[in-house]
Structures are given as C-alpha cells and as structure tokens.
Design an enzyme around this catalytic site. Structure first.
Site, short mmCIF file in Angstrom:
data_model
loop_
_atom_site.label_atom_id
_atom_site.label_comp_id
_atom_site.label_asym_id
_atom_site.label_seq_id
_atom_site.Cartn_x
_atom_site.Cartn_y
_atom_site.Cartn_z
N PRO A 1 0.70 6.82 5.73
CA PRO A 1 0.46 6.76 4.29
C PRO A 1 -0.28 5.49 3.91
O PRO A 1 0.26 4.40 3.95
CB PRO A 1 1.87 6.78 3.67
CG PRO A 1 2.82 6.62 4.80
CD PRO A 1 2.08 6.55 6.08
N GLU A 2 -1.52 5.67 3.59
CA GLU A 2 -2.28 4.56 3.02
C GLU A 2 -2.27 4.74 1.51
O GLU A 2 -1.63 5.64 0.98
CB GLU A 2 -3.71 4.57 3.58
CG GLU A 2 -3.74 4.32 5.07
CD GLU A 2 -4.62 3.14 5.44
OE1 GLU A 2 -5.12 2.46 4.53
OE2 GLU A 2 -4.80 2.91 6.64
#
Length: 270
Positions: free
Chosen positions: A2-3
């Site tokens: 998850p960026e």
DNA sequence: AAATTCTCCTGAAGGC
DNA sequence: TGCCTTCAGGAGAATT
C-alpha cells in the site's frame, strides 16, 4: 504494497461504510504490530461515533468525538469492510465492529500500526513533522528546490523523505524520476529548479494516475494485498530490471540507493 | 544537521 | 517435493 494511492483508495472505499456510525466493539487478536496496539482501546472506543476518515501521507486518521485512531498499513496491511464479524484468518489482527459492518485490519508482516490519540492528530509525533501532501499546491518544484539546497544525498532519498514531502514511496519515486529524466543517484543540491519543477509535476501526475487506477479496484477489496494493483500495468521502470527502457530501449538497471531498490535507465536519466 | 545503519516481520523466491 | 537461505520493504530510532 500500500503506497499513497492505495491508502487513498482504501480511505475512499471505507469511509461511506463507517461515517457517522457508532463503534460497538473492538477486537484485538494480535496487538504486536510495529508498535503495540494500546491496552484499553476497547473501552476507549466503544460507543464513539466515527466523525471522519482522512488520509495524511500513508496514515489513515479515523476521528471520533473524543480522539483519533491512527492507522498505518505498513507494507502488507489491508483494510476491508465485512458485512459482519466473520471468522478471522491468522493475520486478521484488529476489528472495529460497527452495527452494520466490521472494519478489519489484516497485516501478515505486521509493519502496520494502530494508535490512539486524544490530542489533535496533526500534533501527534508521527504526523507533526511531515512535509506537505504531494498533491497539494504547497508542494511544487520551488519547494523541492528550496529543500534540496543543503542536501548532498541522492535526489531519490530527498523525495522519499517524509519531512520534505509526505507519502512518496519507493515505486513512485522510481517512476517519477524516470518520467522526469533525472538520475536517482544525482545529489539533491545538483539539480536545477527547472528540473525540480518537472519532477514535482511528475510526482503529482503519477500519483493521480495511480489513484484513478486504484479507483477501478475499489470494488475488489478482497484482493490479496502483497502484489501491486492495476497500476502495475502502467509502471515504466519499477521492477523492470533487465527489461528494455520504454524510452530508448537500453536495459533498465537496478541499484540500491539508500537501502532501497532503484530502477532507472542510464541513458534517459541524467 | 545530515547521512547511514538498524529494526520490526513473514511471504515469496531462489538454491540445492 | 521439500527444506534452508535470502530478501524486500515503510519509516521511526539509533548511531555516526
């Protein structure tokens, strides 16, 4: 992992299910995340309404009437809305149980965090020293230029430094440097203002593009989380070691910069 | 102050 | 098929 775009997507996807709703119960199955989930969170949160859910950098801030829950997904975390409290799998560490649904945190590698603060969230130690959001106008080439004058470290380190700009992770640092033609190894103080303007523009551009792709995966919250989302199809250099450069055909190189894998084309990026 | 190293953890990938 | 080793990765903390 998850960026920022995935966190933003998560935020938008979850908010409608929990806004204005009351937290009925808290389930902590595994408190040992990056920091321990605080003791007594259950009695603290029970009965509170969720007033807002916002993203700051890669943090999610879940505000209630009497405090804010700070969530971070680390590198393997995911949040899902379940119709009700259902059987947990081994890495389902934390639930917020609402009347009509259950918000569940799953995080196999446990680099994520669940913290509680009763102060203003922007004053929390994890939030206080963050630089501007990359998608705001406060962040631009001028900002990067000003904050790079005394930095001899590589420009890639600069844009991944949360005090300079918040939430730019490894994937998007690599991509934006490629798109702006800048060698990731180049010292921050050896880059012109014009090039920083292009870099800031590409950071925004690539994040926005990824967010809109994330939007297409919104409905697919069950997707396993270890692998990249749909935006992976649009990646130019990240993970492309040995592939031809999409610009010139030269082989994409991989090199560690600041303990992080970096991918670039040594002809297109100077 | 800036830069570098260490640390948390486990799934995935590679070697044999 | 299976066991063992190595590694990636966000970001704060510790160290130089």
């Amino acid at each position: 992992m998850p960026e920022l775009p995935e966190v933003e997507t998560t935020c938008r996807g979850i908010a409608p299910h929990i806004l204005g709703r009351e937290i009925r119960a808290v389930v902590i199955r595994q408190p040992k995340l990056r920091w321990p989930i605080p003791d007594g969170l259950d009695s603290e949160l029970k009965g509170l309404k969720t007033l807002s859910l916002e993203r700051r950098a890669k943090y999610l801030l879940l505000q209630t009437e009497s405090g804010t829950l700070i969530l971070h997904l680390g590198m393997s975390g995911s949040l899902r809305i379940l119709p009700r409290e259902t059987a947990a799998t081994p890495h389902d560490h934390f639930d917020l149980v609402y009347a009509g649904c259950c918000l569940r945190l799953r995080d196999p590698r446990r680099f994520g965090a669940v913290l509680w603060t009763t102060a203003a969230p922007e004053e929390h130690p994890l939030i206080r020293n963050l630089g501007p959001e990359p998608l705001t106008s406060e962040f631009n080439g001028e900002w990067l230029y000003q904050h790079s004058r005394n930095k001899s470290a590589p420009v890639k380190n600069l844009i991944m430094n949360g005090k300079v700009v918040a939430g730019v992770g490894n994937i998007y640092a690599n991509e934006s440097l490629f798109l702006s033609g800048i060698d990731p190894r180049r010292a921050g103080n050896r880059i012109s203002k014009g090039r920083y303007q292009r870099l800031a523009h590409q950071i925004k551009s690539v994040l926005n593009a990824a967010i809109s792709q994330g939007g297409t995966t919104l409905r697919d919250f069950k997707r396993d989380d270890g692998r990249p989302g749909y935006f992976s199809q649009a990646l130019q250099v990240y993970g492309k070691e040995g592939h031809p450069c999409p610009g010139c055909g030269r082989t994409i190189r991989r090199q560690m910069i600041g303990q992080r894998s970096s991918f670039f084309c040594s002809r297109c990026q100077t």
